[in-house]
Scaffold this motif. Structure first.
Motif, PDB file in Angstrom:
ATOM      1  N   MET A 248       0.850  -1.175   0.000  1.00  0.00           N
ATOM      2  CA  MET A 248       0.000   0.000   0.000  1.00  0.00           C
ATOM      3  C   MET A 248       0.893   1.234   0.000  1.00  0.00           C
ATOM      4  N   ASN A 249       0.516   2.185  -0.842  1.00  0.00           N
ATOM      5  CA  ASN A 249       1.290   3.414  -0.978  1.00  0.00           C
ATOM      6  C   ASN A 249       0.575   4.580  -0.317  1.00  0.00           C
ATOM      7  N   ALA A 250       1.365   5.419   0.324  1.00  0.00           N
ATOM      8  CA  ALA A 250       0.845   6.655   0.906  1.00  0.00           C
ATOM      9  C   ALA A 250       1.660   7.807   0.342  1.00  0.00           C
ATOM     10  N   LEU A 251       0.978   8.887   0.016  1.00  0.00           N
ATOM     11  CA  LEU A 251       1.619  10.080  -0.494  1.00  0.00           C
ATOM     12  C   LEU A 251       1.384  11.216   0.495  1.00  0.00           C
TER      13      LEU A 251
ATOM     14  N   LYS B  32       5.314  15.629  10.771  1.00  0.00           N
ATOM     15  CA  LYS B  32       5.763  14.759   9.685  1.00  0.00           C
ATOM     16  C   LYS B  32       6.292  13.444  10.238  1.00  0.00           C
ATOM     17  N   ASP B  33       7.096  13.498  11.288  1.00  0.00           N
ATOM     18  CA  ASP B  33       7.633  12.277  11.891  1.00  0.00           C
ATOM     19  C   ASP B  33       6.520  11.403  12.458  1.00  0.00           C
ATOM     20  N   LEU B  34       5.533  12.032  13.117  1.00  0.00           N
ATOM     21  CA  LEU B  34       4.398  11.275  13.658  1.00  0.00           C
ATOM     22  C   LEU B  34       3.611  10.574  12.549  1.00  0.00           C
ATOM     23  N   ILE B  35       3.355  11.304  11.466  1.00  0.00           N
ATOM     24  CA  ILE B  35       2.583  10.739  10.354  1.00  0.00           C
ATOM     25  C   ILE B  35       3.356   9.594   9.701  1.00  0.00           C
ATOM     26  N   CYS B  36       4.638   9.785   9.479  1.00  0.00           N
ATOM     27  CA  CYS B  36       5.454   8.719   8.864  1.00  0.00           C
ATOM     28  C   CYS B  36       5.485   7.471   9.745  1.00  0.00           C
ATOM     29  N   SER B  37       5.588   7.644  11.061  1.00  0.00           N
ATOM     30  CA  SER B  37       5.547   6.500  11.987  1.00  0.00           C
ATOM     31  C   SER B  37       4.194   5.805  11.939  1.00  0.00           C
TER      32      SER B  37
ATOM     33  N   LYS C 209       1.016   1.111  10.045  1.00  0.00           N
ATOM     34  CA  LYS C 209      -0.139   0.584   9.314  1.00  0.00           C
ATOM     35  C   LYS C 209       0.262  -0.217   8.069  1.00  0.00           C
ATOM     36  N   GLY C 210       1.558  -0.291   7.773  1.00  0.00           N
ATOM     37  CA  GLY C 210       2.026  -1.083   6.635  1.00  0.00           C
ATOM     38  C   GLY C 210       2.119  -0.332   5.316  1.00  0.00           C
ATOM     39  N   PHE C 211       2.137   0.982   5.373  1.00  0.00           N
ATOM     40  CA  PHE C 211       2.222   1.793   4.156  1.00  0.00           C
ATOM     41  C   PHE C 211       3.674   2.106   3.810  1.00  0.00           C
ATOM     42  N   GLU C 212       3.938   2.176   2.526  1.00  0.00           N
ATOM     43  CA  GLU C 212       5.193   2.719   2.041  1.00  0.00           C
ATOM     44  C   GLU C 212       4.902   4.172   1.687  1.00  0.00           C
ATOM     45  N   ALA C 213       5.547   5.088   2.409  1.00  0.00           N
ATOM     46  CA  ALA C 213       5.216   6.503   2.269  1.00  0.00           C
ATOM     47  C   ALA C 213       6.228   7.243   1.407  1.00  0.00           C
TER      48      ALA C 213
END
Length: 186
Positions: A1-4, A20-25, A30-34
């Protein structure tokens, strides 16, 4: 799963970096590649209103700048998160420009909503789930509410969160969200 993640590189505050760090974590958990794309005024041209994205190159902007890649990544993502400073209750200019340039993903017709306003109908059956997270320090309640109201007026299937440095609050809100694709209603 991709996240942008799309953010404004002209507002690299400490609050933004923590968010940004919180969102990336959160996305990693959740298993996303951001993928993070930071846009600035030199990256995007303003929409010319030429209708080329509907007539000459349906579904694709005729302006060849960074938005071409952003739109491709957008439509191929499961979730898209906009991180924007709240400035007088509004998006930053760079985030607003990236949202305006999203128009190729809609059809050139109009639908009337129950409240009497109009909106362009979707081009596709499904879209990535969209989240807009506004951030800032010491935001006035009026500015936060205006930010939420503007987003909700222009997009139906979007989650809006406000971050003012309270990591626990944003984490609790994120835990209640199930990021994923949504139907064609925008």
């Amino acid at each position: 799963m991709n996240a942008l993640l799309i953010s404004d590189k002209d507002y690299q505050t400490e609050t933004y970096r923590r968010l940004k760090d919180l969102i990336c974590s959160f996305l990693k958990e959740k298993g996303f590649e951001a993928e993070l794309i930071e846009v600035g005024k030199e990256d995007l041209t303003f929409c010319m209103g030429c209708f080329g994205c509907w007539v000459k190159k349906p579904g694709e902007c005729v302006i060849n700048d960074r938005m071409t890649q952003i739109n491709r990544n957008f439509i191929n993502s499961t979730v898209v998160i906009y991180l924007s400073p709240i400035i007088f209750g509004q998006f930053s200019a760079n985030i607003k420009n990236s949202l305006d340039r999203w128009i190729p993903n809609m059809l050139p017709f109009f639908e009337t909503r129950p409240d009497g306003s109009t909106i362009h109908p979707p081009r596709y059956d499904r879209y990535p789930g969209q989240f807009v997270i506004g951030y800032g320090n010491e935001l006035a309640e009026e500015d936060k509410q205006l930010f939420i109201d503007i987003i909700k007026k222009h997009r139906r299937n979007v989650e809006v969160l406000i971050y003012q440095g309270d990591d626990q609050q944003i984490n609790e809100r994120l835990k209640r969200i199930n990021p994923g694709m949504v139907g064609g209603q925008l």
